[in-house]
Every structure is written in C-alpha cells, then in structure tokens.
Scaffold this motif. Structure first.
Motif, short mmCIF file in Angstrom:
data_model
loop_
_atom_site.label_atom_id
_atom_site.label_comp_id
_atom_site.label_asym_id
_atom_site.label_seq_id
_atom_site.Cartn_x
_atom_site.Cartn_y
_atom_site.Cartn_z
N LEU A 130 -18.45 -4.84 62.39
CA LEU A 130 -17.92 -4.70 63.75
C LEU A 130 -16.90 -3.58 63.79
O LEU A 130 -16.22 -3.32 62.81
N SER A 131 -16.77 -2.94 64.95
CA SER A 131 -15.75 -1.89 65.07
C SER A 131 -14.38 -2.54 65.18
O SER A 131 -14.25 -3.69 65.61
N VAL A 132 -13.37 -1.78 64.76
CA VAL A 132 -12.01 -2.32 64.79
C VAL A 132 -11.64 -2.71 66.21
O VAL A 132 -10.98 -3.73 66.44
N GLN A 180 -10.77 -8.03 58.85
CA GLN A 180 -11.71 -6.93 59.01
C GLN A 180 -12.04 -6.24 57.68
O GLN A 180 -13.18 -5.88 57.43
N ASP A 243 -5.58 1.67 65.62
CA ASP A 243 -6.36 1.00 66.67
C ASP A 243 -5.96 -0.46 66.89
O ASP A 243 -5.90 -0.91 68.01
#
Lengths: 311, 432
Positions: A130-132, A180, A243
């Motif tokens: 998954l993207s941050v 993450q 981010d």
C-alpha cells in the motif's frame, strides 16, 4: 538483444554470462553515461541549486536576492528548527528501536519451515504494497476518537486524544511507520537468515545448544551485515519521513511533530520562503550523511568483513 | 551587478525546469496558437461547472476566446505561486482577496481594476461593499467577486437542543448556560475539528470581533503589534479559556477533523449540539446526512458578548472569492468584458443552483431559486446587514503568517501555551 546486454551492464552485473554473443567484452565507463547524466541532472544539479538558494531570499515571484548568511542565522535562532531536528532524530531512533527487533524475529521465523508460514508471510507483506498516503489515511480513520477504535476501547485509549498530545502523536507516527515498513526489513532478514549455512546449526545441536542459544550465538552474528543495511535504510528513511506527518498530524499539535522534512515543506510551500527551506534541506542532507557515515564506521561495515570467516 | 544577473538566471532557470515538470500534469487546454485567447485559472472543484458555463457564454459572442484551466484544490495556491511570474501565467485567476494577493501586488504583477470600473461602474456598484472591499489593497481594487460568500454561523442539532431544553444562544451567558445543560445531558456541547486548526481559529475571530470590535484586528494587520497586548485582547482570550475550561469542546477536539467528516458527523449523529462553521456546513451535511440537514440542522448568528464593543450583526468568514487580472494580459478589453459576467443574472442563478450565495446586488431577486431558499435568504440578509465582514485571519494575513498563527492558536486553545506567550506569538507574525 542489445538491449538486454545494456541493461545487465547498467545493473552493475558482469557481462561474462553474455550468451547472446552480442557486445561481448567488459563494460566500459561509457555504458554508465546515460544513468550518470540522469543522476547529475536530477540529483546533483538540484542539490547545487538548493545550496545556492540557501543564501538567497526568494518568494518564488520576484528575482532572488542574495541574503548572505541570513537564512542560516535565522535557522539556528529558530526554536522550531532546533526542535524539528530533535524530533527527526527521535522519530528515527524510536523507529529503529521498535522495527529492528520486530523484523529480525519475524524474518528469522519466516525463513524457517513451519506450517502455514507461506500464508502468514504473504499477509505480513500486504502493508508494503500500500502507498504511505493510503496507509496514513486508513490509520487516521481507524484512530478517530469518536468513531474509530478508541471509542470502543476507552479502557486503553482514554478520551482518544491521540493526535492532540505530543506523546500520542509521536506514538501514532512510530506505530504507523512500523506497520508500513516492518515487512520490508523482514524481507531483508528472511533472505539473510536463509543464507546462514546449515552446518553451523548442526554443529551447535551436537554441542547441545538450544533454540535460544542458537539464535543469539549463530543467527544474530550471521545477520550482522543485514542489520546494518536495514538500519541505514531506516535512518535515511526516518530522517526524510514526510508523508505520514503531512497526512496524520500536519506537524501538530502546535509544532510538536514538526520534523525537519515537514518544516522544510511548510517554509517552501506554505510560507513561500524558499531560501530558508533550502537551508533546511541542505542541513538535512548533511545530517543524514553524517549519521549514515557514523553508523557505517561504528559497525565496521566499511571493512566489508565476511560473515563466512572461519568456515 | 553582473554577478547578480548570472546568479538569478541560474536560479530562475532551475525554477523553470521544476515548473515544466510540475506543470506537465495540469496543462489542460493549452492551444498551440495562444494569440487570441485569455486563460482563466480557477480552483478545481465542483463549482467549476458554473465557471465552464460562463466561459461558454462569453465565447459565444467574443472574438477573443476564454479558456478555463483548473488546478485541484489542495495544490492551488502553491502552483499558482509557481506559474504566476512565468510564461504559463493565466490572464485572470481565482483568489481569496486580502493577504492572498498582496505578494502579487507587491511584485507588481496585478492590473489595477480602477480603469475598468471607471468605464463600467457596475463592476463595483453591483456588488455588496463589505465584500468588494476585501480585494482592495492600498486603496486600489484588484479583484472582482466571483462564486459565493461564506459567513461563519453557529450551527446546531435541533433535536439535541430540544432534549436538553436549550435554545440557540443570544448572548455569551446563554452559551455558557447551554454548555452546562448539554453536559448534564451527556453530549459534547460543541463539536470542533481542532485537528484542522482553521475551525479553532473561528472562535478567536468571533470573540475578538464581539469584544474588541473589528478595529483591533485591522490595526494588527496594519502593523500595530501592541493591540495584541491590549485589555480587549486579554479579555477575549479569557473568554476562550473560560469556554474551553467549561468543557464545551470535550477533551479530544484536537484529534477531530472537519475535513474527514469528523466534526460534522458528531453534530449530525447527536453526539454534539453545536458547531461553529462556515456556511458550507449546510451542503456538507446535505451530502453526508441529508435527512439531518433537512429536518434538524439549525443555525444562528454568533452570540453577543456583554460589554463588548462589536456589533452582534458583524460577520466573519470568507467574504468571497475574487478574479484578479495580470498586468501582462494581451487582451485587457476582453478581460473587462468577461468580468462583467460576474454580476449577470445568469451567473447569479447558476451559483444559487449549486448552493453558492453570490454577493451581487441582484442576488436578492433570485433567492427563491436557491438550493435551499430559506438558508440562502438568512445568509444574504446577514451579510447585507453586516456593518463589518471580517475576512478569515489566515487569509487576511500574508501566507507566511499562517503556520505560526495556527500553531499559537492551537496551543493556546488546548492550554499548552499561556496568554503572554500567545500574545508574543501573534506580535511576531509578519504583517507584510
């Protein structure tokens, strides 16, 4: 066909396995020219421009004006800046302390042959896909004090004011980046643990060493180089974290999670003070380089000692 | 001198490079021959529907064609700042008036609109003065209102108020009494999206207005830093503390956001009774909780404060958005014609149709056609009768002040900064 040959050279791998027979011979410097040119254009040139801008006053509108050391002086007089450096270091150290043991244990475990291991490992790796930004938005919703988990588990979260206190906000940031990035480091350790020669364990077993002893006296020392690799990645990643802060806390409450990278963004794109922002950027580059060098030196990584000594 | 030129050329060259990179994503409708077009740059969101319509209307009759470019909301200000002094600069662009255009005025990029107004007095006379004036910089007009006004109102959940036996407060004491009654009833008296920080700012704006009158803030903006330490300022801060300490906002407001529907949901689900919010609260609730918006969503002006100098009719919020014109436009005549559309009947009807409230003098005629006529009328009367309309502080101040302002507001509000430190922080804000 020529294409494949060039690619393998750009990767830095030797070309002796060039079975196609085209372009045989050792790679020359010219082969790296396109990549070098790109690197110069997109990394070196901007770095120099940032260095120049850090001595200028520029709002992005008028012509930049030479400002001497003004930006730098301001930077060191600015309490938020000093705090932001500490916060960057704190978040990085916390990240390393939490993620390293976790990913070593997971990685060593995933390198074994237990039942269901493949299935569970696959599940661990989901966060990495998954993207941050997606991860941050997800956790922001899960941790909503009135409609998320804290509202259900008040015995644990109290009033759920996680984002309103410094400790809470830092805790969330460390937790989310652990969630993450642990899979990435687990992957590194899994590979490394698989490469440990079996004979070492067999010998230890004959000598009567249990699982715990084997872990501390064989696995951990054999993982030394991987630990350093993984830690450098964590340090560089931690210092440039941006981010998660942008989405989860916006540097708040107050300036309590304003880390340097986010502070730089605020200066450049909220306050339109590109001079100060460039000075922060340059300072970050210096600090990151310094810390990486220290890690490499202290760990003896630069000597490239093999873990295979004596085998 | 020579060195200076070379220095700036390097930097500008670099900036141009990054510009090309960043612009590649948003170059909508860039014709090969730009000879006879004017580019209109707006904040990209649902309201673009009306802007497209107006551009089409304009293009029907005009020889010079207008092209509408949009930049998605969150990136708008940063990208505008990047392109405004470059070749890609638009002819006409959307902004918030006040501090948002001041740097452009200072850099000599904007066209004074007074000559346009001299030729067509309607460009000024057809707009409500309190609104028109927030795009006046140093006595010169730099913006024509477009889109709608967004006053801040005290919204409430009618059902919750009824259950607790509370009326929308007329005075500060009413509000404090309501807080006690609602707490006894087990609900959070006031929903607040403190995580976004601008909702917290609204409480400061109204209390300063009610206690000190609009003059204090204007003086501060003009560079008089002493006013932040004045007795009126301290009194306003005391009232804020009083309300926070009374538990009006609960304790976890800094973890709640408006932008992810956190605080509107608190209000809609009856977990909170009030929310101080811009008029967009209405369409927000209509989108997410239509049933609640229709039956139980109430609204009232901010209460008066006894002994305060500010009129209860004063309003704070976003006065409106504006179109400003770049000095280097090749077609000022066409631009002037385009701007005239901003007080046309077509414009007013289209804006009302999407729930915006235009600030033209002919708006009143069409209020019945609004998405919610009652709410539109309430707002219009409020803005029209307002002796003063305070543009949100974060937009009145220059951009560089916003972050330190937010930090100080949040820290004073949640008690991690005391009164003197807050005053110092406000005094340290750059005013130009």
């Amino acid at each position: 066909m020529t294409r494949t040959a060039t690619f393998s050279a750009a990767d830095g791998t030797f070309d002796k396995a060039d079975s196609s027979g085209i372009g045989a011979g050792r790679p020359g410097f010219l082969w790296a020219a396109p990549a070098t040119l790109f690197f110069a254009l997109f990394a070196i040139v901007p770095l120099i421009m940032v260095a120049v801008l850090s001595f200028a006053r520029w709002d992005g509108l008028s012509n930049p004006e030479f400002a001497g050391l003004d930006n730098w002086k301001l930077l060191f007089d600015d309490p938020v800046m000093i705090k932001s450096l500490w916060l960057s270091v704190l978040l990085t150290v916390l990240g390393v302390l939490v993620q390293t043991p976790l990913s070593i244990l997971l990685g060593v475990w995933a390198a074994g042959h237990q039942r269901n291991r493949a299935v569970l490992s696959a599940i661990y790796f989901v966060p990495m896909l998954l993207s941050v930004a997606a991860v941050s938005v997800l956790w922001r919703a899960v941790l909503d004090p009135n409609f998320g988990v804290p509202a259900q588990a008040t015995w644990l979260f109290g009033d759920g004011n996680l984002f309103g206190t410094q400790a809470g906000a830092i805790g969330v940031l460390v937790f989310v980046s652990t969630w993450q990035f642990t899979p990435l480091h687990t992957l590194i350790y899994q590979g490394a643990a698989r490469a440990v020669p079996r004979v070492l364990y067999q010998a230890a077993q004959i000598d009567g060493a249990g699982t715990v002893r084997q872990f501390f006296h064989i696995t951990l020392p054999q993982l030394r180089n991987s630990i350093i690799t993984s830690m450098i990645l964590m340090v560089v990643g931690g210092l440039t974290t941006f981010d998660t802060v942008l989405i989860l806390t916006q540097g708040g409450p107050g300036s309590d999670t304003t880390i340097s990278a986010y502070y730089m963004y605020q200066k450049a794109f909220k306050s339109f003070d590109y001079g100060s922002a460039s000075a922060i950027a340059l300072l970050l580059v210096l600090v990151s380089t310094l810390i990486s060098l220290v890690v490499v030196r202290l760990s003896g990584y630069d000597k490239m000692r093999s873990t295979m000594e004596g085998l | 001198m020579k060195q200076r030129t070379r220095f700036s050329r390097t930097v500008v060259g670099g900036a141009a490079l990054s510009l090309i990179l960043s612009l590649s994503g948003c170059g909508e409708g860039s014709d090969a021959a730009d000879g006879d077009t004017i580019h209109v740059l707006v904040y990209g969101d649902a309201a673009n529907k009306v802007e497209k319509e107006l551009v089409d209307t304009f293009n029907e009759t005009s020889k010079v064609k207008a092209v509408l470019d949009t930049i998605p909301g969150a990136d708008y200000q940063a990208k505008l700042q990047t392109i405004i002094n470059s070749k890609q600069a638009p002819d006409v662009f959307f902004n918030w008036g006040g501090g948002s255009i001041e740097p452009f005025v200072d850099a000599g990029l904007l066209l004074p609109l007074d000559p346009f107004i001299a030729k067509d007095p309607g460009l000024k006379a057809k707009f409500l003065p309190s609104v028109f004036n927030s795009a006046v910089v140093d006595g010169t007009s730099y913006g024509i209102p477009m889109r709608g006004t967004q006053p801040v109102l005290l919204f409430n959940n009618g059902k919750v108020l009824k259950k607790a036996g509370v009326e929308p407060p007329e005075t500060w004491d009413d509000l404090l009494a309501a807080v006690e009654a609602l707490k006894a009833d087990g609900v959070t008296p006031i929903a607040l999206g403190g995580g976004d920080r601008w909702p917290t700012l609204m409480w400061f704006e109204y209390l300063y207005d009610r206690i000190a009158g609009p003059e204090l803030f204007q003086k501060a903006l003009d560079g008089d830093r002493e006013v932040w330490a004045s007795p009126d300022s301290r009194k306003a801060l005391g009232k804020i503390k009083e309300l926070v300490d009374a538990g009006a906002f609960g304790t976890n407001y800094d973890s709640v956001k408006f932008t992810d529907q956190g605080s509107p949901t608190l209000l809609a689900t009856g977990k909170a009774a009030f929310e101080l919010m811009g008029s967009w609260e209405y369409s927000t609730q209509q989108g997410a909780h239509p049933g609640f918006a229709e039956s139980d969503l109430g609204y009232s002006p901010f209460p008066s404060v006894q002994g305060g100098k500010g009129d209860r009719a004063n309003v704070v919020g976003n006065t409106n958005n504006f179109y400003s014109v770049l000095k280097k436009t090749k077609h000022p005549q066409a631009v002037a014609e385009f701007l005239k559309l901003m007080y046309s009947d077509q414009f007013v009807k289209a804006q009302l149709g999407i729930g915006n409230l235009p600030t033209t003098t002919n708006t009143e005629k069409f209020l019945d056609t609004a998405a919610s006529p009652e709410f539109a009328k309430f707002q219009y009367d409020m803005v029209k009768a307002a002796p003063a309309f305070q543009l949100s502080w974060d937009q009145a101040y220059p951009q560089s002040a916003a972050t330190p302002m937010y930090q100080a507001l949040q820290q004073f509000f949640n008690g991690s900064m005391d009164e003197d430190a807050f005053i110092q922080a406000m005094q340290a804000l750059p005013t130009s």
